[in-house]
Design a protein around this motif. Structure first.
Motif, short mmCIF file in Angstrom:
data_model
loop_
_atom_site.label_atom_id
_atom_site.label_comp_id
_atom_site.label_asym_id
_atom_site.label_seq_id
_atom_site.Cartn_x
_atom_site.Cartn_y
_atom_site.Cartn_z
N CYS A 22 0.76 -1.23 0.04
CA CYS A 22 0.03 -0.01 -0.05
C CYS A 22 0.69 1.20 0.03
CB CYS A 22 -1.01 0.02 1.19
SG CYS A 22 -1.81 1.57 1.36
N ARG A 23 0.61 2.25 -0.93
CA ARG A 23 1.41 3.29 -0.89
C ARG A 23 1.08 4.37 0.27
NH1 ARG A 23 -2.46 4.02 -5.07
NH2 ARG A 23 -3.73 5.77 -4.83
N TYR A 24 0.52 3.99 1.05
CA TYR A 24 0.11 4.83 2.30
C TYR A 24 0.70 4.39 3.64
CZ TYR A 24 -3.13 6.76 -1.15
OH TYR A 24 -3.91 7.28 -2.14
N CYS A 25 0.34 2.95 3.76
CA CYS A 25 0.77 2.36 5.04
C CYS A 25 2.16 1.54 4.86
CB CYS A 25 -0.24 1.59 5.75
SG CYS A 25 -0.86 0.40 4.66
N ILE A 26 2.34 1.20 3.45
CA ILE A 26 3.68 0.19 3.18
C ILE A 26 3.22 -1.22 3.44
CG2 ILE A 26 6.02 0.36 3.34
CD1 ILE A 26 5.07 2.81 2.51
N LYS A 27 2.22 -1.60 4.06
CA LYS A 27 1.87 -2.79 4.38
C LYS A 27 1.51 -3.68 2.87
CE LYS A 27 0.09 -2.35 9.12
NZ LYS A 27 -0.92 -2.56 9.82
N GLU A 28 1.83 -4.88 2.92
CA GLU A 28 1.72 -5.64 1.42
C GLU A 28 0.20 -6.49 1.60
OE1 GLU A 28 4.76 -8.50 0.82
OE2 GLU A 28 5.93 -7.09 -0.15
N PHE A 29 -0.28 -6.13 0.57
CA PHE A 29 -1.67 -6.84 0.15
C PHE A 29 -1.86 -7.45 -1.00
CE2 PHE A 29 -2.29 -3.29 3.14
CZ PHE A 29 -3.01 -3.89 4.30
N VAL A 30 -2.69 -8.50 -1.33
CA VAL A 30 -2.99 -9.08 -2.41
C VAL A 30 -3.60 -7.96 -3.41
CG1 VAL A 30 -4.22 -10.79 -3.88
CG2 VAL A 30 -3.29 -11.41 -1.54
N ALA A 31 -3.12 -7.96 -4.79
CA ALA A 31 -3.34 -6.98 -5.71
C ALA A 31 -4.95 -6.32 -5.61
CB ALA A 31 -2.66 -7.12 -6.88
N ASP A 32 -5.73 -7.75 -5.85
CA ASP A 32 -7.13 -7.49 -6.06
C ASP A 32 -7.82 -7.21 -4.81
OD1 ASP A 32 -6.91 -9.94 -4.67
OD2 ASP A 32 -8.15 -10.95 -6.35
N THR A 33 -7.24 -7.10 -3.53
CA THR A 33 -7.78 -6.73 -2.36
C THR A 33 -7.21 -5.20 -2.03
OG1 THR A 33 -6.16 -7.60 -0.98
CG2 THR A 33 -8.02 -8.86 -1.53
N LEU A 34 -6.41 -4.42 -2.94
CA LEU A 34 -5.86 -3.42 -2.54
C LEU A 34 -6.97 -2.20 -2.54
CD1 LEU A 34 -3.31 -2.12 -1.66
CD2 LEU A 34 -2.59 -1.65 -3.91
N PRO A 35 -7.77 -2.16 -3.52
CA PRO A 35 -8.68 -1.19 -3.41
C PRO A 35 -9.67 -1.13 -2.36
CG PRO A 35 -8.79 -2.09 -5.70
CD PRO A 35 -7.83 -3.07 -4.84
N THR A 36 -10.23 -2.49 -1.94
CA THR A 36 -10.93 -2.22 -0.61
C THR A 36 -10.12 -1.85 0.70
OG1 THR A 36 -11.99 -4.43 -1.55
CG2 THR A 36 -12.23 -4.06 0.87
N HIS A 37 -8.76 -2.16 0.58
CA HIS A 37 -8.16 -1.73 1.79
C HIS A 37 -7.94 -0.17 1.64
CE1 HIS A 37 -4.65 -1.09 4.28
NE2 HIS A 37 -4.05 -0.32 3.39
N HIS A 38 -7.71 0.38 0.55
CA HIS A 38 -7.73 1.59 0.58
C HIS A 38 -8.98 2.42 1.09
CE1 HIS A 38 -4.55 1.55 -2.90
NE2 HIS A 38 -3.89 1.71 -1.75
N LEU A 39 -10.17 1.75 0.92
CA LEU A 39 -11.36 2.31 1.65
C LEU A 39 -11.24 2.58 3.02
CD1 LEU A 39 -14.02 0.71 -0.52
CD2 LEU A 39 -13.03 2.97 -0.79
N LYS A 40 -10.30 1.53 3.76
CA LYS A 40 -10.29 1.55 5.23
C LYS A 40 -8.84 2.03 5.62
CE LYS A 40 -13.37 -2.49 5.27
NZ LYS A 40 -13.30 -4.10 5.83
#
Length: 470
Positions: free
Chosen positions: A201-219
Motif C-alpha cells: 500500500c502506498r500509504y501504510c507500506i503494508k503488503e496486500f494481494v493486488a485485487d484486495t488493495l482497492p478495498t484496503h484503501h477504503l479503510k
C-alpha cells in the motif's frame, strides 16, 4: 534378415514329437524310420532327431549357419528329419499364429510382423515390424516432428529436451489467479499483472494481494483526507480525522460540556469557551441536580442489593475467621460482641440475627463462648404471629478430617411465649437476645477440631415446620 540356427533354437517350440514306440536300437544308430508319427511338443526336438546336448553346444558357441549343422549331422536323412519338423514361430507368445516346417522358418521370419528389425530411420533400436509405424511416429529418436506450441520442427531427441521449456507453452499462473499465459511471459505477469501478486500500500507500506488493495484503501488509516468542515488544517490521515474534529478543528460544531447535565447549547469551538464562562452558574445548578438524582439511585440500588443478598432459608452457616485474635481482643476489651449477617425464617418470615461473645457473657464470662439469637424488626412483622414460638438450635461443627468421627456440639431451645425477647420487636430491639451463656468452654475448643485454620463454623437453625405467615 538372415538368422542363425542358434537364434532359431533359443525360442523354438515344436508342435509334434516322434512317437516313443520306435526301437532303442534305431535311436542309438541315428537311423530314422520313415514311419514317424508326430505328437504334441512345446520346446524340444525328438530324441531320434536331435540330441539336446548337441543343440546346446550349438547355442553356447554361437553357431550361425546351416553349414555347421551339416558338419555335425552329415547324415542327409537326419538333416531331412530335423528340417521337416513342425515348429511354431519364435514369436508365437507375442501373437504370431504361424506354424510349419523348420526349413520354412527363415523365410517366415523375413516377413513376420512380430519379428524385430532395425529402425528404418537408423536410430539403433530393434523394433517389431508391427510396431515400426508407431515407433517412427512417436518414439524414434531420429523422427522429425513439430512442437505443438511453437510449431518449430525438432528431431525426437531434441523434442524431448524442448518439452517442458517451450516459451510458447501456455501455463496457469502459480499464484492461482486463474490466468493461462505463455511460459516466456510468466515471470513478467507475476511481477506486474497478476491479480494475486503482493503489492505494498502506498500509504501504510503494508503488503496486500493486488485485487484486495482497492478495498484496503477504503479503510486504510493513512489515506489522506480533508477535514469535512473545510477548516484551515492541511490534509490529514484518515485515522487522525476523529481526533482533529474533537480537539483541533476551529469550525467544528460542538455540544456543551454539560450536555449530559441538561445544557442544550451547541456551537463552534471558538464560541464554546465564552459560553462556559457566561453560563457557569447555570451549569453548577444542573450538576447539583444530577448529583441529587444519582444519590437517590445509589440508595435504591443498595436497598435492592441488600434484599438480594439476604438469607431466606431459616438456616445460617456463620463463618468466624481469625478467632484466636478475636478471643485475645475480647479479653482486653470488656463486652466485645460479634454479630452475624441478618437472615429470615422464610421469604415473608421473621428477621433474625445471631451474636457471639468470644470471651463469654454473664455466667460464661472468661471461660466460655456465649451465643444468642435476636429478633430484629422485619418488613412483614405486622402479618406474623407473636410471640415468636419456633425452636432454635446452635451447632458448633467439629472440622475433623474424618467426618464419621466428628463430634459436633448442639444446643437448642423452645422460646417461652411470655419472655419479652420473643414479642414483636420495636424499632430498637433488645441488645442481647436469648441463647446460651455457656455454649462451649475455651478448654473444649482446644481438645477437638472445632477451630481449624483459626476458623469456627456455627450453624443457627430455626425449625421451619412452625413458621406462620399470611
Amino acid at each position: 534378415m538372415v538368422r542363425s540356427i542358434t537364434q532359431w533354437t533359443k525360442t523354438l517350440s515344436f508342435p509334434a514329437r516322434i512317437a516313443p514306440n520306435k526301437s532303442k536300437d534305431s535311436a542309438k544308430n541315428g537311423q530314422v524310420s520313415p514311419n514317424i508319427t508326430p505328437t504334441p511338443s512345446n520346446s524340444s526336438l525328438s530324441c531320434h532327431t536331435v540330441k539336446n546336448n548337441e543343440i546346446n553346444y550349438m547355442m553356447n558357441n554361437n553357431c550361425s549357419s546351416l553349414t555347421e549343422v551339416n558338419q555335425i549331422y552329415s547324415d542327409p536323412e537326419s538333416e531331412k528329419a530335423i528340417m521337416s519338423s513342425v515348429v511354431y514361430c519364435i514369436h508365437h507368445k507375442e501373437g504370431c499364429k504361424w506354424s510349419d516346417e523348420l526349413r520354412k522358418l527363415k523365410a517366415h521370419l523375413n516377413t513376420c510382423k512380430h519379428d524385430a528389425i532395425p529402425c528404418t530411420s537408423k536410430c539403433g533400436a530393434q523394433i517389431p515390424r508391427v510396431l515400426m509405424e508407431d515407433h517412427l511416429k512417436y518414439t524414434c529418436a531420429q523422427r522429425r516432428t513439430r512442437c505443438e506450441f511453437c510449431n518449430k520442427e525438432f528431431s525426437g531427441h531434441a523434442l524431448d529436451n524442448h518439452t517442458g521449456t517451450c516459451g510458447s507453452e501456455p501455463l496457469y499462473c502459480e499464484n492461482k489467479c486463474g490466468v493461462k499465459i505463455h511460459r516466456r511471459h510468466l515471470s513478467q505477469h507475476k511481477i506486474s499483472d497478476c491479480s494475486k501478486r503482493l503489492v505494498p500500500c502506498r500509504y501504510c507500506i503494508k503488503e496486500f494481494v493486488a485485487d484486495t488493495l482497492p478495498t484496503h484503501h477504503l479503510k486504510c488509516g493513512r489515506v489522506p483526507v480533508q477535514c469535512p468542515n473545510r477548516c484551515d488544517a492541511n490534509i490529514l490521515a484518515r485515522e487522525d480525522l476523529e481526533t482533529h474534529l474533537k480537539e483541533d478543528c476551529s469550525v467544528s460544531v460542538l455540544n456543551c460540556t454539560f450536555k449530559e447535565a441538561g445544557c442544550r447549547f451547541k456551537g463552534p469551538r471558538l464560541s464554546m469557551e465564552q459560553h462556559l464562562e457566561e453560563y457557569c452558574q447555570q451549569h453548577l445548578q444542573l450538576m447539583c441536580g444530577v448529583v441529587s438524582k444519582q444519590q437517590h439511585q445509589i440508595a435504591s440500588l443498595k436497598s435492592a442489593l441488600s434484599r438480594l443478598s439476604l438469607n431466606y432459608s431459616g438456616t445460617l452457616i456463620w463463618k468466624i475467621s481469625d478467632f484466636s485474635m478475636k478471643i485475645a481482643e475480647a479479653k482486653t476489651k470488656e463486652g466485645m460482641e460479634l454479630v452475624s449477617p441478618p437472615f429470615y425464617t422464610s421469604q415473608y418470615g421473621y428477621k433474625l440475627q445471631a451474636s457471639l461473645f468470644p470471651n463469654g457473657n454473664g455466667a460464661g464470662e472468661d471461660t466460655h463462648i456465649s451465643v444468642y439469637i435476636k429478633i430484629l424488626p422485619g418488613e412483614y412483622d405486622a402479618l406474623l404471629r407473636w410471640p415468636f414460638a419456633h425452636s432454635v438450635s446452635f451447632t458448633l461443627f467439629d472440622q475433623s478430617t474424618c467426618p464419621e468421627k466428628a463430634c459436633n456440639i448442639l444446643e437448642s431451645f423452645i422460646p417461652d411465649p411470655t419472655w419479652k425477647n420473643f414479642q414483636r420487636p420495636s424499632k430498637e430491639p433488645d441488645s442481647l437476645g436469648f441463647g446460651f451463656p455457656k455454649f462451649v468452654s475455651h478448654e473444649m475448643l482446644k481438645k477437638r477440631s472445632f477451630m481449624k485454620d483459626d476458623v469456627l463454623f456455627i450453624r443457627v437453625k430455626v425449625d421451619p415446620s412452625k413458621i406462620v405467615a399470611v
